[in-house]
Design a protein around this motif. Sequence first.
Motif, PDB file in Angstrom:
ATOM      1  N   VAL A   1       2.655  19.233  27.540  1.00  0.00           N
ATOM      2  CA  VAL A   1       1.733  18.631  28.503  1.00  0.00           C
ATOM      3  C   VAL A   1       1.089  17.435  27.823  1.00  0.00           C
ATOM      4  CG1 VAL A   1      -0.374  18.972  29.841  1.00  0.00           C
ATOM      5  CG2 VAL A   1       1.271  20.819  29.650  1.00  0.00           C
ATOM      6  N   GLU A   2       1.232  16.272  28.424  1.00  0.00           N
ATOM      7  CA  GLU A   2       0.653  15.045  27.875  1.00  0.00           C
ATOM      8  C   GLU A   2       1.099  14.806  26.432  1.00  0.00           C
ATOM      9  OE1 GLU A   2      -1.890  12.777  29.400  1.00  0.00           O
ATOM     10  OE2 GLU A   2      -0.852  13.662  31.102  1.00  0.00           O
ATOM     11  N   GLY A   3       2.351  15.124  26.134  1.00  0.00           N
ATOM     12  CA  GLY A   3       2.921  14.835  24.817  1.00  0.00           C
ATOM     13  C   GLY A   3       2.615  15.853  23.732  1.00  0.00           C
ATOM     14  N   ARG A   4       1.991  16.967  24.081  1.00  0.00           N
ATOM     15  CA  ARG A   4       1.683  18.008  23.093  1.00  0.00           C
ATOM     16  C   ARG A   4       2.018  19.378  23.676  1.00  0.00           C
ATOM     17  NH1 ARG A   4      -4.152  16.570  20.384  1.00  0.00           N
ATOM     18  NH2 ARG A   4      -3.687  14.410  19.852  1.00  0.00           N
ATOM     19  N   LYS A   5       2.207  20.349  22.764  1.00  0.00           N
ATOM     20  CA  LYS A   5       2.502  21.710  23.199  1.00  0.00           C
ATOM     21  C   LYS A   5       1.216  22.458  23.532  1.00  0.00           C
ATOM     22  CE  LYS A   5       6.776  23.013  20.949  1.00  0.00           C
ATOM     23  NZ  LYS A   5       7.370  23.979  20.019  1.00  0.00           N
ATOM     24  N   LEU A   6       1.328  23.329  24.507  1.00  0.00           N
ATOM     25  CA  LEU A   6       0.195  24.192  24.860  1.00  0.00           C
ATOM     26  C   LEU A   6       0.209  25.451  23.999  1.00  0.00           C
ATOM     27  CD1 LEU A   6       0.186  24.256  28.775  1.00  0.00           C
ATOM     28  CD2 LEU A   6      -1.535  23.259  27.288  1.00  0.00           C
ATOM     29  N   GLN A   7      -0.970  25.898  23.615  1.00  0.00           N
ATOM     30  CA  GLN A   7      -1.154  27.195  22.971  1.00  0.00           C
ATOM     31  C   GLN A   7      -2.075  27.982  23.895  1.00  0.00           C
ATOM     32  OE1 GLN A   7      -2.769  26.386  19.066  1.00  0.00           O
ATOM     33  NE2 GLN A   7      -0.753  26.582  18.141  1.00  0.00           N
ATOM     34  N   VAL A   8      -1.496  28.770  24.750  1.00  0.00           N
ATOM     35  CA  VAL A   8      -2.250  29.461  25.780  1.00  0.00           C
ATOM     36  C   VAL A   8      -2.707  30.818  25.260  1.00  0.00           C
ATOM     37  CG1 VAL A   8      -2.178  30.325  28.153  1.00  0.00           C
ATOM     38  CG2 VAL A   8      -0.841  28.311  27.515  1.00  0.00           C
ATOM     39  N   LYS A   9      -3.962  31.154  25.554  1.00  0.00           N
ATOM     40  CA  LYS A   9      -4.474  32.477  25.183  1.00  0.00           C
ATOM     41  C   LYS A   9      -5.385  32.949  26.296  1.00  0.00           C
ATOM     42  CE  LYS A   9      -8.548  31.077  22.653  1.00  0.00           C
ATOM     43  NZ  LYS A   9      -9.357  31.315  21.500  1.00  0.00           N
ATOM     44  N   PHE A  10      -5.636  34.248  26.330  1.00  0.00           N
ATOM     45  CA  PHE A  10      -6.549  34.797  27.342  1.00  0.00           C
ATOM     46  C   PHE A  10      -7.979  34.453  26.937  1.00  0.00           C
ATOM     47  CE2 PHE A  10      -2.848  37.547  27.924  1.00  0.00           C
ATOM     48  CZ  PHE A  10      -2.681  37.415  29.287  1.00  0.00           C
ATOM     49  N   ALA A  11      -8.763  34.003  27.900  1.00  0.00           N
ATOM     50  CA  ALA A  11     -10.146  33.625  27.618  1.00  0.00           C
ATOM     51  C   ALA A  11     -11.087  34.741  28.004  1.00  0.00           C
ATOM     52  CB  ALA A  11     -10.495  32.351  28.375  1.00  0.00           C
TER      53      ALA A  11
END
Length: 170
Positions: free
Chosen positions: A160-170
Amino acid sequence: MTAASAGSAFSTLSKSNEACKYGFKRTYDDLDGNEQEVLTELARKRVKKAAPKKISKPKKVIPPKPVIEVWRPAGGEKPTKRRKAEKLTDTLGLARLSTWRVEAFQEAVEKLIDQHGFAFEEITTTEVVHGGESVTDVCVKFRSELVAEVVKELIDGQMVEGRKLQVKFA
């Protein structure tokens, strides 16, 4: 041309030059005119054909792997040693980014989630000021924990927008 006498300085110098040039020593009994013929004959014997050059295989050039930047996780970076097991929630923390990038990031995330065919309830942002720099945590809320878990598996590591996402539960 007069011939140098045996034992003279010129004769000694000539001997040492030939020793260096041809790699051998020659004894002179007399320095008359046939010395040139002997030298050319010796030079012909010493000339060798050049060995064919070995064709070397080109070395493999391994290009360096590109460094892919990653968005900082929402809530900031936390040490990996103290991480607890994530609890399932209906909210996913996507990234912590500079506040001026939030609008473009939100649009890109909306497109990414829509691509996978899911709907979200809302995108929440929380602004945090760090020493004069304003950063914003971006989170997405879904209707259930199950939907959030499926979406997390689908979008974690996506660009996304040239970078990887690191998704976690908030």
